[in-house]
Design an enzyme around this catalytic site. Sequence first.
Site, PDB file in Angstrom:
ATOM      1  N   LYS A   9       0.829  -1.214   0.000  1.00  0.00           N
ATOM      2  CA  LYS A   9       0.000   0.000   0.000  1.00  0.00           C
ATOM      3  C   LYS A   9       0.867   1.268   0.000  1.00  0.00           C
ATOM      4  O   LYS A   9       2.075   1.205   0.261  1.00  0.00           O
ATOM      5  CB  LYS A   9      -0.940  -0.038   1.209  1.00  0.00           C
ATOM      6  CG  LYS A   9      -1.964  -1.189   1.151  1.00  0.00           C
ATOM      7  CD  LYS A   9      -2.950  -1.110   2.322  1.00  0.00           C
ATOM      8  CE  LYS A   9      -3.981  -2.231   2.253  1.00  0.00           C
ATOM      9  NZ  LYS A   9      -4.999  -2.123   3.339  1.00  0.00           N
ATOM     10  N   TYR A  49     -12.256  -2.289  -3.797  1.00  0.00           N
ATOM     11  CA  TYR A  49     -12.761  -2.438  -2.430  1.00  0.00           C
ATOM     12  C   TYR A  49     -14.289  -2.334  -2.373  1.00  0.00           C
ATOM     13  O   TYR A  49     -14.843  -1.983  -1.323  1.00  0.00           O
ATOM     14  CB  TYR A  49     -12.112  -1.410  -1.506  1.00  0.00           C
ATOM     15  CG  TYR A  49     -10.766  -1.835  -0.956  1.00  0.00           C
ATOM     16  CD1 TYR A  49     -10.641  -3.005  -0.186  1.00  0.00           C
ATOM     17  CD2 TYR A  49      -9.616  -1.084  -1.159  1.00  0.00           C
ATOM     18  CE1 TYR A  49      -9.418  -3.397   0.344  1.00  0.00           C
ATOM     19  CE2 TYR A  49      -8.388  -1.467  -0.634  1.00  0.00           C
ATOM     20  CZ  TYR A  49      -8.295  -2.630   0.116  1.00  0.00           C
ATOM     21  OH  TYR A  49      -7.085  -3.021   0.651  1.00  0.00           O
ATOM     22  N   ASN A 112      -2.007   0.373   6.688  1.00  0.00           N
ATOM     23  CA  ASN A 112      -1.532  -0.894   7.255  1.00  0.00           C
ATOM     24  C   ASN A 112      -0.658  -1.709   6.287  1.00  0.00           C
ATOM     25  O   ASN A 112      -0.633  -2.930   6.346  1.00  0.00           O
ATOM     26  CB  ASN A 112      -2.691  -1.703   7.843  1.00  0.00           C
ATOM     27  CG  ASN A 112      -3.732  -2.094   6.812  1.00  0.00           C
ATOM     28  OD1 ASN A 112      -3.592  -1.786   5.635  1.00  0.00           O
ATOM     29  ND2 ASN A 112      -4.760  -2.791   7.254  1.00  0.00           N
ATOM     30  N   HIS A 115      -2.094  -5.364   1.496  1.00  0.00           N
ATOM     31  CA  HIS A 115      -3.370  -6.055   1.289  1.00  0.00           C
ATOM     32  C   HIS A 115      -3.049  -7.468   0.860  1.00  0.00           C
ATOM     33  O   HIS A 115      -2.062  -7.703   0.168  1.00  0.00           O
ATOM     34  CB  HIS A 115      -4.188  -5.378   0.170  1.00  0.00           C
ATOM     35  CG  HIS A 115      -5.270  -6.278  -0.381  1.00  0.00           C
ATOM     36  ND1 HIS A 115      -6.493  -6.401   0.223  1.00  0.00           N
ATOM     37  CD2 HIS A 115      -5.277  -7.138  -1.432  1.00  0.00           C
ATOM     38  CE1 HIS A 115      -7.213  -7.305  -0.463  1.00  0.00           C
ATOM     39  NE2 HIS A 115      -6.492  -7.747  -1.468  1.00  0.00           N
ATOM     40  N   GLU A 126      -9.139 -10.840  -7.947  1.00  0.00           N
ATOM     41  CA  GLU A 126      -8.211  -9.717  -7.751  1.00  0.00           C
ATOM     42  C   GLU A 126      -7.010  -9.804  -8.702  1.00  0.00           C
ATOM     43  O   GLU A 126      -6.534  -8.786  -9.200  1.00  0.00           O
ATOM     44  CB  GLU A 126      -7.743  -9.684  -6.292  1.00  0.00           C
ATOM     45  CG  GLU A 126      -8.896  -9.341  -5.344  1.00  0.00           C
ATOM     46  CD  GLU A 126      -8.505  -9.336  -3.875  1.00  0.00           C
ATOM     47  OE1 GLU A 126      -7.327  -9.619  -3.552  1.00  0.00           O
ATOM     48  OE2 GLU A 126      -9.382  -9.029  -3.048  1.00  0.00           O
TER      49      GLU A 126
HETATM   50  P1  ATP Z   1      -6.979  -5.842   3.205  1.00  0.00           P
HETATM   51  O1  ATP Z   1      -8.302  -6.156   2.563  1.00  0.00           O
HETATM   52  O2  ATP Z   1      -6.486  -4.459   2.938  1.00  0.00           O
HETATM   53  O3  ATP Z   1      -5.963  -6.923   2.942  1.00  0.00           O
HETATM   54  P2  ATP Z   1      -7.893  -6.977   5.628  1.00  0.00           P
HETATM   55  O4  ATP Z   1      -8.422  -8.082   4.773  1.00  0.00           O
HETATM   56  O5  ATP Z   1      -6.964  -7.359   6.759  1.00  0.00           O
HETATM   57  O6  ATP Z   1      -7.152  -5.890   4.787  1.00  0.00           O
HETATM   58  P3  ATP Z   1     -10.516  -5.839   5.599  1.00  0.00           P
HETATM   59  O7  ATP Z   1     -11.528  -6.158   6.640  1.00  0.00           O
HETATM   60  O8  ATP Z   1     -10.665  -6.469   4.247  1.00  0.00           O
HETATM   61  O9  ATP Z   1      -9.080  -6.147   6.218  1.00  0.00           O
HETATM   62  O10 ATP Z   1     -10.483  -4.264   5.433  1.00  0.00           O
HETATM   63  C1  ATP Z   1      -9.904  -3.637   4.309  1.00  0.00           C
HETATM   64  C2  ATP Z   1      -9.121  -2.430   4.746  1.00  0.00           C
HETATM   65  O11 ATP Z   1     -10.032  -1.474   5.280  1.00  0.00           O
HETATM   66  C3  ATP Z   1      -8.128  -2.705   5.877  1.00  0.00           C
HETATM   67  O12 ATP Z   1      -6.865  -3.082   5.391  1.00  0.00           O
HETATM   68  C4  ATP Z   1      -8.064  -1.389   6.596  1.00  0.00           C
HETATM   69  O13 ATP Z   1      -7.116  -0.514   6.005  1.00  0.00           O
HETATM   70  C5  ATP Z   1      -9.446  -0.829   6.402  1.00  0.00           C
HETATM   71  N1  ATP Z   1     -10.247  -1.113   7.590  1.00  0.00           N
HETATM   72  C6  ATP Z   1     -10.793  -2.281   7.952  1.00  0.00           C
HETATM   73  N2  ATP Z   1     -11.461  -2.183   9.112  1.00  0.00           N
HETATM   74  C7  ATP Z   1     -11.341  -0.896   9.486  1.00  0.00           C
HETATM   75  C8  ATP Z   1     -11.784  -0.143  10.592  1.00  0.00           C
HETATM   76  N3  ATP Z   1     -12.525  -0.693  11.556  1.00  0.00           N
HETATM   77  N4  ATP Z   1     -11.455   1.168  10.633  1.00  0.00           N
HETATM   78  C9  ATP Z   1     -10.716   1.734   9.665  1.00  0.00           C
HETATM   79  N5  ATP Z   1     -10.240   1.074   8.603  1.00  0.00           N
HETATM   80  C10 ATP Z   1     -10.541  -0.217   8.505  1.00  0.00           C
HETATM   81 MG    MG Z   2      -9.606  -7.707   3.033  1.00  0.00          MG
END
Ligand code: ATP
Ligand code: MG
Length: 137
Positions: A9, A49, A112, A115, A126
């Site tokens: 990211k 997303y 974070n 992804h 994807e």
């Molecule tokens: P990614 O999809 O980015 O790999 P992930 O699968 O660990 O991450 P997801 O639940 O798919 O997490 O959420 C997608 C992204 O949305 C997260 O990487 C994070 O940056 C953001 N996100 C998720 N939950 C929250 C939250 N509660 N508050 C703020 N941002 C969030």
């Molecule tokens: Mg995810």
Amino acid sequence: MERTLSIIKPDAVAKGVIGKILDRFESNGLRIAATKKIQLSREDAEKFYAVHADRPFFNDLVDFMISGPVVVTVLEGENAMAKNRELMGATNPKEAAPGTIRADFAENIDANAVHGSDSLENAAIEIAFFFAEREIA
Ligand code: ATP
Ligand code: MG
């Protein structure tokens, strides 16, 4: 043999840790089958997303994902999807296990670092979103 999609990211790209993160994959048995650095458009990020479109953090997530270039990578190996998720660590870096990518390189839940696809079905979707089959070797 599985394939999964990783995105380094904008926060991690800006920090200059692309090489360190790709090394985590290669050092843990994941092969880089394709990789490229790109700037996502708002439309790209919204589409990518789309599953989170109704979540309160959706707009911030899209803004963040287009705030700078990202590196998209196809990882290949045994249990590639689950192994990548394990190497990434928990979504919130504060909860990520020591030694994981998010524990070592991420600031907070919004920025974070990486992804990773969360199922084989999503991995296929994807990968096709970013790469043509002839770009994956
Ligand atoms: P990614 O999809 O980015 O790999 P992930 O699968 O660990 O991450 P997801 O639940 O798919 O997490 O959420 C997608 C992204 O949305 C997260 O990487 C994070 O940056 C953001 N996100 C998720 N939950 C929250 C939250 N509660 N508050 C703020 N941002 C969030
Ligand atoms: Mg995810």
